[in-house]
Write a protein that holds these residues in place. Structure first.
Motif, PDB file in Angstrom:
ATOM      1  N   ARG A 212       2.386   7.035  14.234  1.00 59.20           N
ATOM      2  CA  ARG A 212       1.196   7.547  13.550  1.00 59.20           C
ATOM      3  C   ARG A 212       0.008   6.640  13.880  1.00 59.20           C
ATOM      4  O   ARG A 212      -0.077   5.534  13.350  1.00 59.20           O
ATOM      5  CB  ARG A 212       1.420   7.618  12.039  1.00 59.20           C
ATOM      6  CG  ARG A 212       2.445   8.669  11.634  1.00 59.20           C
ATOM      7  CD  ARG A 212       2.484   8.882  10.134  1.00 59.20           C
ATOM      8  NE  ARG A 212       3.331  10.010   9.795  1.00 59.20           N
ATOM      9  CZ  ARG A 212       2.928  11.275   9.762  1.00 59.20           C
ATOM     10  NH1 ARG A 212       1.660  11.557  10.056  1.00 59.20           N
ATOM     11  NH2 ARG A 212       3.756  12.240   9.445  1.00 59.20           N
ATOM     12  N   SER A 215      -6.031   6.414  11.636  1.00 58.24           N
ATOM     13  CA  SER A 215      -7.018   7.484  11.523  1.00 58.24           C
ATOM     14  C   SER A 215      -8.240   6.968  10.775  1.00 58.24           C
ATOM     15  O   SER A 215      -8.129   6.413   9.688  1.00 58.24           O
ATOM     16  CB  SER A 215      -6.418   8.685  10.773  1.00 58.24           C
ATOM     17  OG  SER A 215      -7.403   9.661  10.530  1.00 58.24           O
ATOM     18  N   GLU A 219      -6.976  13.284   9.644  1.00 63.50           N
ATOM     19  CA  GLU A 219      -5.634  12.741   9.890  1.00 63.50           C
ATOM     20  C   GLU A 219      -5.275  12.854  11.366  1.00 63.50           C
ATOM     21  O   GLU A 219      -5.388  13.917  11.975  1.00 63.50           O
ATOM     22  CB  GLU A 219      -4.600  13.484   9.047  1.00 63.50           C
ATOM     23  CG  GLU A 219      -3.205  12.921   9.180  1.00 63.50           C
ATOM     24  CD  GLU A 219      -2.219  13.605   8.257  1.00 63.50           C
ATOM     25  OE1 GLU A 219      -1.020  13.276   8.325  1.00 63.50           O
ATOM     26  OE2 GLU A 219      -2.650  14.474   7.475  1.00 63.50           O
ATOM     27  N   ALA A 220      -4.833  11.727  11.944  1.00 61.20           N
ATOM     28  CA  ALA A 220      -4.479  11.708  13.363  1.00 61.20           C
ATOM     29  C   ALA A 220      -3.159  12.439  13.582  1.00 61.20           C
ATOM     30  O   ALA A 220      -2.269  12.419  12.728  1.00 61.20           O
ATOM     31  CB  ALA A 220      -4.376  10.272  13.852  1.00 61.20           C
TER      32      ALA A 220
END
Length: 269
Positions: A212, A215, A219-220
């Motif tokens: 993840r 970000s 949201e990435a």
């Protein structure tokens, strides 16, 4: 109250196992006796009656003795059992004990790192903050019915500790700069801060990797990959492997061992 509840669950498990086979109870008083009890199992099948830490401890010991491939484990969860249940073990002592007697062995994949550590369920980088935990571990060997390949002759469990074990506090995780490589290919490099990395073994001999990215706005999108080896490099990072936190380390490689260990699960699993 927790200790009393755990003791009752252990008694129920022993009663159910004893109804289907002869059992003998031993009470190891620490890790060394735990290891000796497991080492003296002979041709008997070990049954872990306890929490997730007890299960991981048993798998780790058998792996480091190079005995894991030929030793199927069974589990009766007592205490924190999120890992065991995620692997398919019934949560209640009665259903779990019946599975010991009536279930079938399933071969599961395992993550093994370059320090000989193991991961049964999930690996997380960085780890969540560690909280005080109560261990109610139990290792065990139970007897089985005549149609099983190996008879269960003894039920071994560790004593529950009388009060919570407080582990060293770890700061809340923040963004990290890590290089994540899967089968030698770079998934994310040190120039891209990441919020979290997760690795899960199997199925099919491959690890599922999710990264993840940090970000700053929307949201990435997670970056996902799969492979047999996962290498993470970074500045003194910690990681959670199942129920335990390890590190800090600067580099660690995990390799999937397909079908490396056996766990008794319900026949319908």
């Amino acid at each position: 109250m927790a200790r009393q509840a755990d003791g009752e669950a252990v008694r129920i498990a022993k009663d159910v196992l004893s109804a289907g086979a002869a059992t003998k109870v031993c009470l190891p008083e620490g890790p060394e006796e735990f290891a000796r009890a497991l080492g003296r199992r002979g041709a008997r099948r070990p049954v872990v009656v306890g929490d997730d830490r007890a299960l991981v401890r048993a798998v780790t010991l058998l792996h480091r003795r190079r005995e894991l491939a030929g030793c199927a484990l069974s589990v009766v969860p007592v205490g924190d059992s999120a890992l065991a249940e995620s692997l398919g073990v019934p949560g209640g002592p009665v259903a779990a004990a019946r599975t010991v007697l009536e279930g079938a062995e399933h071969r599961l994949d395992l993550l093994v790192d370059d320090s000989d550590g193991v991961v049964l369920g999930a690996l997380a980088i960085p780890p969540a903050p560690v909280r005080a935990v109560m261990e109610a571990a139990a290792v065990p060997v139970a007897a089985g019915r005549p149609w099983l390949r190996s008879t269960y002759r003894s039920l071994v469990r560790t004593l529950a500790v009388s009060r919570p074990v407080r582990l060293p506090a770890i700061p809340a995780p923040g963004p990290a700069r890590l290089r994540v490589e899967v089968d030698g290919e770079t998934v994310v490099d040190l120039d891209q801060p990441v919020e979290a990395v997760s690795v899960v073994p199997g199925p099919g001999g491959l690890a599922s990797v999710e990264v993840r990215p940090l970000s700053l706005g929307a949201e990435a999108t997670p970056v996902r990959a799969a492979g047999r080896t996962v290498t993470v490099t970074g500045a003194d990072f910690r990681y959670r492997a199942d129920a335990a936190v390890a590190g800090p380390v600067r580099r660690r490689t995990w390799t999937v061992r397909e079908g490396a260990w056996g766990l008794t699960l319900p026949t319908a699993h």
